[in-house]
Design an enzyme around this catalytic site. Structure first.
Site, PDB file in Angstrom:
ATOM      1  N   HIS A 308      10.643   8.980  -9.722  1.00  0.00           N
ATOM      2  CA  HIS A 308      11.717   8.435 -10.549  1.00  0.00           C
ATOM      3  C   HIS A 308      12.490   7.415  -9.739  1.00  0.00           C
ATOM      4  CE1 HIS A 308      15.073   8.284 -13.351  1.00  0.00           C
ATOM      5  NE2 HIS A 308      14.257   8.816 -14.213  1.00  0.00           N
ATOM      6  N   ASP A 365       8.969  14.196 -17.880  1.00  0.00           N
ATOM      7  CA  ASP A 365       7.739  14.107 -18.651  1.00  0.00           C
ATOM      8  C   ASP A 365       6.640  15.046 -18.169  1.00  0.00           C
ATOM      9  OD1 ASP A 365       8.584  12.098 -20.430  1.00  0.00           O
ATOM     10  OD2 ASP A 365       8.373  10.609 -18.855  1.00  0.00           O
TER      11      ASP A 365
HETATM   12  N1  CMC Z   1       2.168   8.774  -8.003  1.00  0.00           N
HETATM   13  C1  CMC Z   1       1.825   8.242  -6.803  1.00  0.00           C
HETATM   14  N2  CMC Z   1       2.625   7.442  -6.068  1.00  0.00           N
HETATM   15  C2  CMC Z   1       3.840   7.153  -6.569  1.00  0.00           C
HETATM   16  C3  CMC Z   1       4.270   7.650  -7.808  1.00  0.00           C
HETATM   17  C4  CMC Z   1       3.382   8.494  -8.526  1.00  0.00           C
HETATM   18  N3  CMC Z   1       3.734   9.014  -9.708  1.00  0.00           N
HETATM   19  N4  CMC Z   1       5.518   7.202  -8.071  1.00  0.00           N
HETATM   20  C5  CMC Z   1       5.872   6.416  -7.034  1.00  0.00           C
HETATM   21  N5  CMC Z   1       4.844   6.398  -6.117  1.00  0.00           N
HETATM   22  C6  CMC Z   1       4.867   5.716  -4.823  1.00  0.00           C
HETATM   23  C7  CMC Z   1       4.834   4.198  -4.964  1.00  0.00           C
HETATM   24  O1  CMC Z   1       3.489   3.740  -5.010  1.00  0.00           O
HETATM   25  C8  CMC Z   1       5.573   3.766  -3.732  1.00  0.00           C
HETATM   26  O2  CMC Z   1       4.709   3.937  -2.631  1.00  0.00           O
HETATM   27  P1  CMC Z   1       4.865   2.947  -1.330  1.00  0.00           P
HETATM   28  O3  CMC Z   1       6.253   3.150  -0.809  1.00  0.00           O
HETATM   29  O4  CMC Z   1       3.781   3.389  -0.395  1.00  0.00           O
HETATM   30  O5  CMC Z   1       4.635   1.546  -1.842  1.00  0.00           O
HETATM   31  C9  CMC Z   1       6.671   4.844  -3.592  1.00  0.00           C
HETATM   32  O6  CMC Z   1       6.123   6.002  -4.210  1.00  0.00           O
HETATM   33  C10 CMC Z   1       7.991   4.468  -4.220  1.00  0.00           C
HETATM   34  O7  CMC Z   1       7.797   4.232  -5.590  1.00  0.00           O
HETATM   35  P2  CMC Z   1       8.368   2.983  -6.379  1.00  0.00           P
HETATM   36  O8  CMC Z   1       7.204   2.225  -6.912  1.00  0.00           O
HETATM   37  O9  CMC Z   1       9.391   2.268  -5.586  1.00  0.00           O
HETATM   38  O10 CMC Z   1       9.085   3.717  -7.571  1.00  0.00           O
HETATM   39  P3  CMC Z   1       9.810   2.987  -8.750  1.00  0.00           P
HETATM   40  O11 CMC Z   1      11.219   3.390  -8.686  1.00  0.00           O
HETATM   41  O12 CMC Z   1       9.509   1.534  -8.804  1.00  0.00           O
HETATM   42  O13 CMC Z   1       9.073   3.638 -10.017  1.00  0.00           O
HETATM   43  C11 CMC Z   1       8.390   5.270 -11.543  1.00  0.00           C
HETATM   44  C12 CMC Z   1       9.499   4.814 -10.613  1.00  0.00           C
HETATM   45  C13 CMC Z   1       8.908   6.401 -12.425  1.00  0.00           C
HETATM   46  C14 CMC Z   1       7.984   4.110 -12.478  1.00  0.00           C
HETATM   47  C15 CMC Z   1       7.187   5.715 -10.706  1.00  0.00           C
HETATM   48  O14 CMC Z   1       7.548   6.814  -9.909  1.00  0.00           O
HETATM   49  C16 CMC Z   1       5.983   6.072 -11.564  1.00  0.00           C
HETATM   50  O15 CMC Z   1       5.213   5.178 -11.920  1.00  0.00           O
HETATM   51  N6  CMC Z   1       5.806   7.387 -11.924  1.00  0.00           N
HETATM   52  C17 CMC Z   1       4.733   7.785 -12.825  1.00  0.00           C
HETATM   53  C18 CMC Z   1       5.144   7.440 -14.269  1.00  0.00           C
HETATM   54  C19 CMC Z   1       6.189   8.373 -14.796  1.00  0.00           C
HETATM   55  O16 CMC Z   1       6.097   9.591 -14.648  1.00  0.00           O
HETATM   56  N7  CMC Z   1       7.190   7.805 -15.483  1.00  0.00           N
HETATM   57  C20 CMC Z   1       8.251   8.563 -16.137  1.00  0.00           C
HETATM   58  C21 CMC Z   1       9.573   8.390 -15.483  1.00  0.00           C
HETATM   59  S1  CMC Z   1      10.783   9.616 -16.019  1.00  0.00           S
HETATM   60  C22 CMC Z   1      11.020   9.310 -17.691  1.00  0.00           C
HETATM   61  C23 CMC Z   1      11.774   8.054 -17.914  1.00  0.00           C
HETATM   62  O17 CMC Z   1      13.001   8.053 -17.742  1.00  0.00           O
HETATM   63  O18 CMC Z   1      11.162   7.066 -18.280  1.00  0.00           O
END
Ligand code: CMC
Length: 431
Positions: A308, A365
């Site tokens: 998140h 989720d």
């Molecule tokens: N699986 C594997 N790696 C992950 C995941 C995941 N679910 N989420 C984040 N990471 C990694 C990401 O690749 C990054 O790695 P690195 O530092 O090596 O580059 C690190 O963790 C930090 O992540 P981020 O990309 O900076 O995270 P973000 O804040 O941009 O994205 C997120 C948040 C929710 C989009 C992401 O965690 C994700 O894609 N999760 C899976 C989709 C999901 O469950 N979404 C629902 C969110 S909750 C409901 C809502 O409010 O929408």
């Protein structure tokens, strides 16, 4: 005492005001930065940008705290229901007897769609995704009200009616879009059913026989709506605020929110989680192969339902949903192999240095889909459930900027990195 930030730029010193929120959150106010320095701030994905001040929802992502209008989500989940919580979010306080009666009456009075809207449903191909139908139909619903078409920002006397209409009709549209996608006859809402029971009736009754409304099913779905009701400046809510800031009407703004919610990184994740668990089950994987792939950036996979932008601790909604999930499955005497896979995945991820170092925990989720599956909601409707739940939050955010006398159109800037001045070349002279 108000603090000031000091900024050194091109050999000059500037002072910037700071803002402190009621829970001690701190911000440097850069709104005058460009006028005084000719610099803007750059923050890809807005990870460190406050787009507004807001009184609706407080999140402390490091501590795993979520409060609507100051009330902890755990208290609301235990003692309130979706409609009372919707009122709280939109109007700022818990309703008294008279207020909740009026709100409920308005919801009932506004639950029917204009009969002509049925023709719009007929225009969608069978198998159309219900999120596409939902967004289109919320927007279309606004065409059936002349006053809404003459919407006057901040001067709309009927605002309470529109709020009730939107909350009530999003549920009717959602159920109709499901019925349409299955080729089933549409079922009208009943006057004596409460909000969530009425939704289940419109989804699953047939013209000859009413669907049996089980209290444990109503409770579980109502809880899902309540837990999704607001979540401060997420992608869809920011979209609603963005559209609203142009003074578009309430329905148009919230229809845009539905589109933003649809994506798999946001509300669409609940559908993706179940598809991921089904895939793991089909392949006979114990989850370890999927976790390995999710850690590999080239695999194109992520552990859906994990991570998140704001929570760097267990999402408090996921904690509540996990307990509710066990409860509802046991009450309905259902065993779901996907729940076992989800629990195993969670345990492995929480003990894996990749997820631990990045502070990736289950989000709302991760378990909600298993509840929805157990109570018979089809997987393509999962994100629609999120949209029904999120409607009060979108409306409250809409109202907040409409009520702000100094509201301005949202218009971020950019740093241009394209070609510098370039000239038109006639086609016969081009390489
Ligand atoms: N699986 C594997 N790696 C992950 C995941 C995941 N679910 N989420 C984040 N990471 C990694 C990401 O690749 C990054 O790695 P690195 O530092 O090596 O580059 C690190 O963790 C930090 O992540 P981020 O990309 O900076 O995270 P973000 O804040 O941009 O994205 C997120 C948040 C929710 C989009 C992401 O965690 C994700 O894609 N999760 C899976 C989709 C999901 O469950 N979404 C629902 C969110 S909750 C409901 C809502 O409010 O929408």
């Amino acid at each position: 005492m108000s603090k000031e930030a000091k900024l050194e730029l091109d050999g000059k010193s500037y002072t910037l005001p700071t803002v402190t929120g009621s829970e001690g959150e701190k911000a440097v106010d850069v709104s005058a930065l460009r006028a005084t320095t000719n610099y803007i701030t750059l923050d890809d994905g807005y990870g460190n940008t406050g787009s507004c001040t807001s009184k609706i929802t407080f999140i402390d992502g490091d501590e795993g705290i979520l409060r609507y209008r100051g009330i902890p989500i755990e208290e609301l989940a235990e003692k309130s229901n979706f409609i009372e919580t919707a009122y709280l979010i939109i109007y700022g306080d818990l309703p008294n007897h008279a207020q909740i009666k009026r709100f409920s009456d308005l919801l009932t009075d506004n639950q029917f769609l204009h009969e002509d809207m049925k023709f719009h449903f007929q225009g969608f191909p069978s198998g159309a995704h219900p999120m596409a139908i939902l967004s289109a139909m919320i927007n279309a619903a606004s065409c059936y009200d002349e006053d809404l078409m003459r919407w006057q920002w901040g001067k709309t006397k009927q605002f309470d009616v529109y709020v009730a209409r939107l909350i009530s009709q999003v549920r009717t549209i959602a159920a109709y879009s499901y019925r349409k996608s299955k080729g089933l006859p549409l079922i009208y809402p009943k006057q004596n059913y409460k909000y969530t029971a009425n939704f289940l009736h419109m989804m699953f009754s047939n013209p000859y026989e009413d669907f049996e409304i089980k209290p444990e099913v109503v409770k579980a779905l109502d809880l899902i709506f309540l837990l999704h009701a607001d979540h401060e400046q997420n992608c869809s809510t920011s979209t609603v605020r963005m559209v609203a800031s142009s003074q578009a009407n309430l329905f148009a703004s919230c229809a845009a929110g539905v589109c933003a919610l649809w994506g798999p990184l946001h509300g669409g994740a609940n559908q993706s989680v179940i598809e991921m668990l089904q895939q793991i089950h089909r392949e006979g994987d114990d989850g370890s192969k999927f976790i390995t792939a999710a850690k590999d950036k080239n695999s194109g996979r992520k552990l859906m339902g994990f991570g998140h932008r704001v929570y760097k601790n267990y999402d408090p909604r996921a904690k509540i949903i996990k307990v509710a999930c066990d409860e509802v499955l046991s009450k309905l005497h259902i065993t779901d192999p996907l729940l076992d896979i989800a629990k195993r995945l969670e345990e492995s991820a929480l003990n894996d240095s990749y997820f631990v170092e990045r502070k990736l925990y289950p989000n709302v989720d991760f378990y909600s889909g298993i509840i929805m599956r157990a109570i018979g909601i089809p997987v393509e409707m999962f994100t629609v459930m999120f949209a029904i739940g999120r409607m009060p939050g979108w409306i409250a955010n809409y109202k907040e900027i409409m009520d702000e006398p100094k509201s301005r159109i949202y218009r971020p800037r950019q740093v241009y990195t394209g070609k510098t001045i370039n000239h038109y070349v006639p086609i016969h002279d081009r390489k």
